[in-house]
Design a protein around this motif. Sequence first.
Motif, PDB file in Angstrom:
ATOM      1  N   SER A   1     -24.173 -72.134  31.765  1.00 55.84           N
ATOM      2  CA  SER A   1     -25.559 -71.873  32.120  1.00 55.84           C
ATOM      3  C   SER A   1     -25.640 -71.100  33.432  1.00 55.84           C
ATOM      4  O   SER A   1     -26.454 -70.201  33.584  1.00 55.84           O
TER       5      SER A   1
ATOM      6  N   ILE B   1     -29.117 -69.042  32.746  1.00 51.59           N
ATOM      7  CA  ILE B   1     -30.091 -69.625  31.835  1.00 51.59           C
ATOM      8  C   ILE B   1     -30.695 -70.852  32.505  1.00 51.59           C
ATOM      9  O   ILE B   1     -29.981 -71.786  32.835  1.00 51.59           O
TER      10      ILE B   1
ATOM     11  N   LYS C   1     -34.000 -73.883  32.816  1.00 54.36           N
ATOM     12  CA  LYS C   1     -34.582 -74.856  31.899  1.00 54.36           C
ATOM     13  C   LYS C   1     -36.030 -74.559  31.529  1.00 54.36           C
ATOM     14  O   LYS C   1     -36.568 -75.180  30.629  1.00 54.36           O
TER      15      LYS C   1
ATOM     16  N   SER D   1     -38.913 -73.541  29.655  1.00 51.92           N
ATOM     17  CA  SER D   1     -38.926 -73.238  28.229  1.00 51.92           C
ATOM     18  C   SER D   1     -39.551 -71.896  27.917  1.00 51.92           C
ATOM     19  O   SER D   1     -39.243 -71.286  26.907  1.00 51.92           O
TER      20      SER D   1
ATOM     21  N   GLU E   1     -39.507 -69.196  29.922  1.00 54.92           N
ATOM     22  CA  GLU E   1     -38.867 -68.088  30.619  1.00 54.92           C
ATOM     23  C   GLU E   1     -38.089 -67.228  29.626  1.00 54.92           C
ATOM     24  O   GLU E   1     -37.360 -67.741  28.792  1.00 54.92           O
ATOM     25  N   THR E   2     -38.263 -65.932  29.729  1.00 48.32           N
ATOM     26  CA  THR E   2     -37.558 -65.045  28.817  1.00 48.32           C
ATOM     27  C   THR E   2     -36.085 -64.965  29.183  1.00 48.32           C
ATOM     28  O   THR E   2     -35.696 -65.181  30.324  1.00 48.32           O
ATOM     29  N   ILE E   3     -35.254 -64.599  28.209  1.00 47.08           N
ATOM     30  CA  ILE E   3     -33.809 -64.609  28.409  1.00 47.08           C
ATOM     31  C   ILE E   3     -33.338 -63.410  29.207  1.00 47.08           C
ATOM     32  O   ILE E   3     -32.555 -63.529  30.151  1.00 47.08           O
TER      33      ILE E   3
ATOM     34  N   THR F   1     -26.157 -65.425  23.648  1.00 47.01           N
ATOM     35  CA  THR F   1     -27.292 -65.624  22.744  1.00 47.01           C
ATOM     36  C   THR F   1     -26.896 -65.322  21.303  1.00 47.01           C
ATOM     37  O   THR F   1     -27.283 -66.035  20.368  1.00 47.01           O
TER      38      THR F   1
ATOM     39  N   ARG G   1     -35.000 -71.470  24.061  1.00 49.97           N
ATOM     40  CA  ARG G   1     -35.447 -70.380  24.928  1.00 49.97           C
ATOM     41  C   ARG G   1     -36.341 -69.458  24.118  1.00 49.97           C
ATOM     42  O   ARG G   1     -36.399 -69.572  22.890  1.00 49.97           O
ATOM     43  N   HIS G   2     -37.017 -68.549  24.805  1.00 51.31           N
ATOM     44  CA  HIS G   2     -37.947 -67.664  24.123  1.00 51.31           C
ATOM     45  C   HIS G   2     -37.629 -66.208  24.417  1.00 51.31           C
ATOM     46  O   HIS G   2     -37.281 -65.847  25.545  1.00 51.31           O
TER      47      HIS G   2
END
Length: 306
Positions: free
Chosen positions: A7, A12, A14, A16, A18-20, A41, A61-62
Amino acid sequence: MATAQLSHSIRIHKASKETIFPSQITNEHESLIMVKKLFATSISCITYLRGLFPESSYGERHLDDLSLKILREDKKCPGSLHIIKWIQGCFDALEKRYLHVAVLTLYADPKEPEKVTEIYQFKFKYTSEGATMDFDSSNTSFESGTKSENIKKASTLLIRKLYMLMQNLGPLPNDVILTMKLHYYNAVTPHDYQPPGFKEGVNSHLLLFEGEPVNLQVGMVSTGFHSMKVKVTTEATRVSDLENNLFQEDSTTEIAHQGLDCDDEEEECNNHIQRTNVVYSQQNSESSRKKRKVSEPAKVFIPDRK
């Protein structure tokens, strides 16, 4: 511990929503983070949608409106740590600019690892300015100096296409084994180099499918510093519907009958993909005898999918 390192390495967090992928890439360090995130990913996408680990092994993730599952530590499923360690080993080789191709392979018989079910190839290139992540799609690759928003747009498209591939492939056998081989740029990689979690591997000359194999060229993203290319190989009968869907949505997706994508200007790969009923005859040319340095995991992984 291993998950915490993963991570941290790919930044990355936590949150939820937040864009990658980063909104801006201005230097080699930011580019390397981007490539690591895209690679991790992609591996997470493959393992999740192929049903290799339970839901508890993934965080959420989004990416725009797409909900993604990212591998994380799961005490109830220690096997996920195997894949995380492989990803970390790839990160080490990427940082040193040694890694050429990472090949994730699924097969069913431990006595015949050359008889494969699916192959996922990630090919990396490094420019004079840095590294590039190369996907086989000219319409989704960008030259050095490309705007960050375009890189993010191309990366998003590639993840969507990979998701489509995974969702449309036929089911895996009940008993399946995972391994990953790393191929290097021989000119710059020390002979004794092995990334964490890997050992010296055998550069096998032949991979076999029961049916006619096809390569699905997913695409290419270039940051101007790093590049990575993703290609999926499986049997043609398992992707008959998928082929039409992909061509309808994006004409840049190609299906080709090829071997492992290790060729570049410096050297050729010795690997070939064929049907099991095709007689293989190795040429005695100098290029076919040239040996590429290869690493393989210290231990292969057998998912508990029952």
